[in-house]
Design a protein around this motif. Structure first.
Motif, mmCIF file in Angstrom:
data_model
loop_
_atom_site.group_PDB
_atom_site.id
_atom_site.type_symbol
_atom_site.label_atom_id
_atom_site.label_comp_id
_atom_site.label_asym_id
_atom_site.label_seq_id
_atom_site.Cartn_x
_atom_site.Cartn_y
_atom_site.Cartn_z
ATOM 1 N N PHE A 144 0.867 -1.265 0.033
ATOM 2 C CA PHE A 144 -0.040 0.061 -0.015
ATOM 3 C C PHE A 144 0.981 1.247 0.016
ATOM 4 C CE2 PHE A 144 -2.405 3.453 2.010
ATOM 5 C CZ PHE A 144 -3.745 3.268 1.371
ATOM 6 N N ALA A 145 1.952 1.289 0.754
ATOM 7 C CA ALA A 145 2.816 2.275 0.911
ATOM 8 C C ALA A 145 4.064 1.985 -0.066
ATOM 9 C CB ALA A 145 3.233 2.795 2.277
ATOM 10 N N GLU A 146 4.320 2.841 -0.895
ATOM 11 C CA GLU A 146 5.783 2.687 -1.609
ATOM 12 C C GLU A 146 6.712 3.185 -0.629
ATOM 13 O OE1 GLU A 146 4.875 5.098 -5.393
ATOM 14 O OE2 GLU A 146 3.163 4.153 -5.165
ATOM 15 N N ARG A 147 6.499 4.264 0.171
ATOM 16 C CA ARG A 147 7.502 4.847 0.861
ATOM 17 C C ARG A 147 6.687 5.222 2.314
ATOM 18 N NH1 ARG A 147 12.256 7.807 0.995
ATOM 19 N NH2 ARG A 147 11.869 9.853 1.805
ATOM 20 N N VAL A 148 7.296 4.995 3.288
ATOM 21 C CA VAL A 148 6.835 5.447 4.455
ATOM 22 C C VAL A 148 8.016 6.561 5.240
ATOM 23 C CG1 VAL A 148 6.383 4.800 7.057
ATOM 24 C CG2 VAL A 148 5.804 3.373 5.203
ATOM 25 N N ILE A 149 7.472 7.783 5.689
ATOM 26 C CA ILE A 149 8.465 8.782 6.117
ATOM 27 C C ILE A 149 7.694 8.782 7.510
ATOM 28 C CG2 ILE A 149 9.227 9.703 4.273
ATOM 29 C CD1 ILE A 149 7.224 11.930 4.423
ATOM 30 N N GLY A 150 8.566 9.059 8.559
ATOM 31 C CA GLY A 150 8.052 9.156 10.052
ATOM 32 C C GLY A 150 8.622 10.158 10.775
ATOM 33 N N VAL A 151 7.620 10.687 11.727
ATOM 34 C CA VAL A 151 7.999 11.394 12.789
ATOM 35 C C VAL A 151 8.124 10.957 14.119
ATOM 36 C CG1 VAL A 151 7.474 13.683 14.082
ATOM 37 C CG2 VAL A 151 6.780 13.370 11.358
ATOM 38 N N GLU A 152 9.231 11.018 14.822
ATOM 39 C CA GLU A 152 9.326 10.574 16.103
ATOM 40 C C GLU A 152 10.407 11.527 16.786
ATOM 41 O OE1 GLU A 152 7.909 7.884 17.681
ATOM 42 O OE2 GLU A 152 8.939 9.122 19.251
ATOM 43 N N ASN A 153 9.755 12.200 18.035
ATOM 44 C CA ASN A 153 10.287 13.266 18.851
ATOM 45 C C ASN A 153 11.335 12.700 19.518
ATOM 46 O OD1 ASN A 153 9.441 15.419 17.180
ATOM 47 N ND2 ASN A 153 7.599 15.637 18.484
ATOM 48 N N ASP A 154 11.036 11.279 20.372
ATOM 49 C CA ASP A 154 11.942 10.902 21.175
ATOM 50 C C ASP A 154 13.194 10.407 20.313
ATOM 51 O OD1 ASP A 154 11.869 9.183 24.149
ATOM 52 O OD2 ASP A 154 12.992 8.381 22.571
ATOM 53 N N PRO A 155 14.454 10.900 20.732
ATOM 54 C CA PRO A 155 15.660 10.517 19.745
ATOM 55 C C PRO A 155 16.074 8.992 19.820
ATOM 56 C CG PRO A 155 16.335 11.911 21.732
ATOM 57 C CD PRO A 155 14.774 11.709 21.730
ATOM 58 N N VAL A 156 15.874 8.338 20.984
ATOM 59 C CA VAL A 156 16.037 6.800 21.073
ATOM 60 C C VAL A 156 15.035 5.989 20.061
ATOM 61 C CG1 VAL A 156 16.410 4.650 22.599
ATOM 62 C CG2 VAL A 156 17.291 7.024 23.339
ATOM 63 N N ALA A 157 13.821 6.293 20.393
ATOM 64 C CA ALA A 157 12.891 5.850 19.496
ATOM 65 C C ALA A 157 12.960 5.906 18.033
ATOM 66 C CB ALA A 157 11.407 6.350 20.053
ATOM 67 N N SER A 158 13.489 7.076 17.685
ATOM 68 C CA SER A 158 13.639 7.447 16.322
ATOM 69 C C SER A 158 14.583 6.679 15.746
ATOM 70 C CB SER A 158 13.869 9.234 16.571
ATOM 71 O OG SER A 158 14.415 9.361 15.122
ATOM 72 N N GLU A 159 15.874 6.521 16.511
ATOM 73 C CA GLU A 159 16.793 5.978 15.886
ATOM 74 C C GLU A 159 16.554 4.417 15.911
ATOM 75 O OE1 GLU A 159 19.632 6.941 14.679
ATOM 76 O OE2 GLU A 159 20.507 4.664 14.620
ATOM 77 N N ALA A 160 15.893 3.834 16.832
ATOM 78 C CA ALA A 160 15.490 2.544 16.946
ATOM 79 C C ALA A 160 14.561 2.316 15.809
ATOM 80 C CB ALA A 160 14.791 2.428 18.195
ATOM 81 N N ALA A 161 13.451 3.151 15.664
ATOM 82 C CA ALA A 161 12.467 2.966 14.253
ATOM 83 C C ALA A 161 13.395 3.071 12.881
ATOM 84 C CB ALA A 161 11.573 4.186 14.381
ATOM 85 N N LEU A 162 14.181 3.695 12.881
ATOM 86 C CA LEU A 162 15.147 3.686 11.582
ATOM 87 C C LEU A 162 15.949 2.379 11.571
ATOM 88 C CD1 LEU A 162 16.881 7.135 10.950
ATOM 89 C CD2 LEU A 162 15.202 5.933 9.633
ATOM 90 N N ARG A 163 16.597 2.038 12.655
ATOM 91 C CA ARG A 163 17.400 0.883 12.546
ATOM 92 C C ARG A 163 16.346 -0.709 12.330
ATOM 93 N NH1 ARG A 163 21.858 0.645 17.339
ATOM 94 N NH2 ARG A 163 22.518 2.929 17.004
ATOM 95 N N MET A 164 15.262 -0.319 12.669
ATOM 96 C CA MET A 164 14.233 -1.728 12.654
ATOM 97 C C MET A 164 13.546 -1.603 11.318
ATOM 98 S SD MET A 164 12.260 -1.430 16.309
ATOM 99 C CE MET A 164 10.917 -2.544 16.335
ATOM 100 N N GLY A 165 13.873 -0.465 10.517
ATOM 101 C CA GLY A 165 13.287 -0.295 9.286
ATOM 102 C C GLY A 165 11.758 -0.007 9.253
ATOM 103 N N LEU A 166 11.007 0.833 10.130
ATOM 104 C CA LEU A 166 9.843 0.843 10.504
ATOM 105 C C LEU A 166 9.649 2.166 9.306
ATOM 106 C CD1 LEU A 166 9.193 0.878 14.117
ATOM 107 C CD2 LEU A 166 8.707 -0.743 12.419
ATOM 108 N N ALA A 167 10.578 3.084 9.280
ATOM 109 C CA ALA A 167 10.260 4.184 8.242
ATOM 110 C C ALA A 167 11.614 4.264 7.564
ATOM 111 C CB ALA A 167 10.132 5.397 8.916
ATOM 112 N N ASP A 168 11.492 4.874 6.214
ATOM 113 C CA ASP A 168 12.495 4.970 5.078
ATOM 114 C C ASP A 168 13.189 6.259 5.687
ATOM 115 O OD1 ASP A 168 12.057 2.894 3.238
ATOM 116 O OD2 ASP A 168 9.905 3.863 2.918
ATOM 117 N N GLU A 169 12.527 7.025 6.390
ATOM 118 C CA GLU A 169 13.312 8.059 6.599
ATOM 119 C C GLU A 169 12.524 8.832 7.860
ATOM 120 O OE1 GLU A 169 14.769 12.588 4.661
ATOM 121 O OE2 GLU A 169 13.549 11.015 3.369
#
Lengths: 284, 284
Positions: free
Chosen positions: B24-49
């Motif tokens: 459904f999504a070709e691309r997922v971009i995310g907003v995550e204000n908590d820096p640890v959660a943000s880095e984790a989300a990226l490493r887990m591949g939850l968002a492309d950016e």
């Protein structure tokens, strides 16, 4: 060894399965007064034979009383009386009930008290009857031995072996302490689930589709409300004092929550939730 | 389609996983204000950016607001304002919050109200954060569309497709009815679990080993007490009136139980349990 199981329901039936297939019981004989449950237990192979109460007590090396605690309190002295009539033959009786004060008191002065080992295998589901019996129900769970100093060491040892075969961790405890502890970690959960079910069922009479929305969280919180009254009425009445005390503490906590929400006090709600979150460190 | 997810926690993160891998999504971009959660989300591949709030709103075809409802109520009008500033480009915003009255009211008179679809995917666990995100979380569960008549039909259709990809059953409901229903089948369960945890934790301060005895029943009843205050404080305050009403009914039911036990009234306890058992017919 011949194991006689009185009450082939969830607990008795599950014991029968594992004691037989793991080689502790060469033969399982069972007592089951409900005719449908009796026939089902036979067809499911829970017992090799269904016999009368007296035949079971006379024909077994270990008698397991796995009936609701109200009936168990009356049955246990009769089991020891039959042991007496037959002359002492090294037989043992155990119970599996969820309250321990009244049952230990019921035979405290019996001449054969030593042949009774009071146990509470802490395992189960919200279902009951032989059709609820399952293999591996007890594996890894705790089994409480109550007032084990009142049991003959030789009888105690054999019962420890029995629960060893079921892979249970033994915990030794005074019967009165047992009833305090289980009021907190088991009995109150049932009361809160029953009350939750009643609350939502009340509403459902007006609003037909309320359960379409029920989430997994609701299901797990209300699961215990499926539990049978046969089992729970005697538990709640036998452990009345402790259960009432825990209900009162619980009602206070609910009221603290209610007041915090009522007075728009976000900080207090947050504080209560943080406090409750400490349960994380304790439960796996 | 570019899907922008604001808040890559349990709900936002789990959506990201399935919307991406199911095409459904070709691309997922995310907003995550908590820096640890943000880095984790990226490493887990939850968002492309991971991008800023404004970049997310400007760069996405669908914006998913998956933050606690207190923050969502403030954020949603700003999202629609940015849609306005950029000129109407067929964009859509949805929220995933557990209360719906205040959030729908917050944009009721917004000129771009039609581009907002209020939804509540009824799925979750007691865990939170990107590390709680999982595939298949929504499969087979209900998703409520609140006040969908206030959304543009074209926007609604696309959001129905989105939840179709997540395999959710749509249910259409007025926002105020939603909040009444969820008070019964979700919010009260959390309050009762929090209160249960507090009750037992209180006792545990005196008695160290009380949790050794905790059975599976206790764990399932108290599971929701692990839920985060970030999510639950705003739900309980936003849905204050309904939650208080349900708590009051619940307190009455608890007191009925208490009185029946207190007065040794076995028949009344049995009656209450039989009544509560009716939950069996309703829950799977």
């Amino acid at each position: 060894m011949v194991v006689g199981i009185i009450g082939l329901g969830l607990i008795g039936g599950s014991m029968a399965i594992d004691l037989k297939r793991r080689g502790f019981a060469e033969r399982v004989i069972g007592v089951e007064n409900d005719p449908v449950a009796s026939e089902a237990a036979l067809r499911m192979g829970l017992a090799d034979e269904i016999v009368s109460f007296e035949e079971c007590v006379r024909g077994s090396d270990i008698v397991v009383v796995a009936v609701p605690v109200g009936a168990a309190v009356k049955m246990l002295p009769r089991v020891l009386d039959i042991f007496m009539e037959d002359g002492f033959g090294g037989k043992i009786v155990i119970d599996t009930c969820s309250t321990k004060s009244q049952i230990t008191r019921s035979v405290h002065y019996h001449p054969l008290r030593g042949r009774f080992v009071a146990t509470h295998p802490m395992a189960g589901t919200e279902y009951s009857g032989p059709w609820a019996a399952m293999p591996n129900l007890f594996d890894g769970r705790a089994c409480i031995f109550a007032n084990s100093e009142d049991s003959d060491p030789q009888a105690l040892k054999i019962v420890e072996d029995l629960y060893g075969v079921l892979n249970m961790r033994p915990i030794y405890m005074n019967a009165d302490n047992h009833d305090v502890h289980t009021a907190y970690v088991s009995h109150i959960s049932h009361v809160t689930s029953f009350a939750l079910a009643l609350t939502v069922l009340d509403k459902e009479q007006d609003e037909k589709h309320i359960f379409d929305l029920a989430s997994g969280g609701f299901s797990s919180t209300v699961r215990l409300a499926k539990s049978s009254s046969d089992m729970w009425v005697p538990i709640l009445t036998q452990n009345r004092e402790n259960v009432l005390k825990v209900i009162d503490t619980y009602l206070e906590k609910m009221k603290e929550f209610r007041d915090a929400i009522d007075s728009y006090d976000d900080e207090r709600i947050e504080g209560l939730i943080h406090e409750a979150n400490k349960i994380k460190k304790i439960l796996r």
